[in-house]
Design a protein around this motif. Sequence first.
Motif, short mmCIF file in Angstrom:
data_model
loop_
_atom_site.label_atom_id
_atom_site.label_comp_id
_atom_site.label_asym_id
_atom_site.label_seq_id
_atom_site.Cartn_x
_atom_site.Cartn_y
_atom_site.Cartn_z
N UNK A 141 -6.11 9.80 -4.69
CA UNK A 141 -4.75 9.26 -4.57
C UNK A 141 -4.61 8.58 -3.21
N UNK A 142 -4.30 7.29 -3.22
CA UNK A 142 -4.21 6.53 -1.99
C UNK A 142 -2.84 6.66 -1.36
N UNK A 143 -2.73 6.21 -0.13
CA UNK A 143 -1.48 6.28 0.61
C UNK A 143 -0.42 5.35 0.03
N UNK A 144 -0.82 4.35 -0.73
CA UNK A 144 0.18 3.46 -1.34
C UNK A 144 0.45 3.80 -2.80
N UNK A 145 0.06 5.02 -3.21
CA UNK A 145 0.48 5.53 -4.50
C UNK A 145 -0.42 5.25 -5.68
N UNK A 241 0.93 2.61 4.14
CA UNK A 241 2.09 1.73 4.03
C UNK A 241 2.89 1.70 5.32
N UNK A 242 3.26 0.48 5.74
CA UNK A 242 4.04 0.32 6.95
C UNK A 242 3.24 0.39 8.24
N UNK A 243 1.92 0.56 8.14
CA UNK A 243 1.09 0.70 9.34
C UNK A 243 0.14 -0.50 9.52
N UNK A 244 0.52 -1.63 8.92
CA UNK A 244 -0.36 -2.80 8.98
C UNK A 244 -0.61 -3.25 10.42
N UNK A 245 0.33 -2.92 11.33
CA UNK A 245 0.14 -3.28 12.74
C UNK A 245 -1.03 -2.54 13.37
#
Length: 260
Positions: A141-145, A241-245
Motif C-alpha cells: 500500500x503506497x502513500x498515495x493510496x 503526498x504533499x512532499x514533492x518539495x
Amino acid sequence: MSPTLATPIITPIGASYPITTSDNPDTQTMAKNTHYLFEDGLRQLFLSNIESFELRQIDGEAAKHAAVAVTIVSGENGRDAALVLTRRASKMRAHPGQWALPGGRIDPGELPTEAALRELGEEVGLFCNKDQVLGVLDDYVTRNGYRITPVVIWADSSETMQANPAEVASIHLVPLSEFAADNSVELIAIEQSERPVIRLHFWDEMVHAPTAALIHQFIEVALFSRNTAVNSMEQPLWLWPGQEHQLPTKDEIASWKKPA
C-alpha cells in the motif's frame, strides 16, 4: 506458523544446476559471484517457494488497486535469468523517468493476474498467458493510496519486446544477481516513519519503493526462501503526498553510491 520453503538452488560461475547451499545459511553473501540460469530448475524453485509462502492479507477495498508484473526472462546474454524493468516515459503525469515494473490500475471485473498480464503486453509487448504465472506476493500500500499486487510471471522469451512510447521510455533486462547481491539493499531510517526507507542498487542505478520493496520481497521469498514482509519498507519522502518539495537534488542523487 512460518511456512516451510524450498532450499535455495544457486549456480556459482562455471557451475550448473543443481547446487544447493543448505550447509551455508548465508546464501546471500555468495550472490554477487553467482549466476542464476534461466532454466526449469530455477522456475521450479520459484514456483515451490511462492506456493508455500503465506500471503499477508490487506483489507484494501477503499484503496485504488493496481497490479505489476514481476517478470523473469532470459537476460541479454541468453543464459542468465533477468527481471524486466522499465524507465517510465518523461511525459507521464505520475513519476516520469523513474524505474518501474510493468503494471497499472486493475480494470473493473479484472483479477490482479489478468491486469498484470494485460499491462505487460501493453507496455512492453510481452504477451504471456495465465499458465506462465507463478503466483502473487504481498500487496504493497503506497502513500498515495494505491494497493499494488505483484504478480510473478515466467516468460518464455523476451525477443518480441517493444516499448510503448506513451508509457515506457526504455526496457531493461536486469540480471537477478544484481538484486540478490548483499550490497544491493539499502535501508535508511527517517524521523517521519517507523519503517526504514528502502532503495535497491543495481549497475550504477537505484530504484526506490514501491518498486524496490516489491523486487526485494520477490528475491527474498522466491530465491532465498525468506519470509520477508513487504509492508515493513517505506517510500522516500518525495513520494509522499504533499512532499514533492522533498525531491532530491542532482548532487544528492550523485552521492547515492552503491554500498561497498
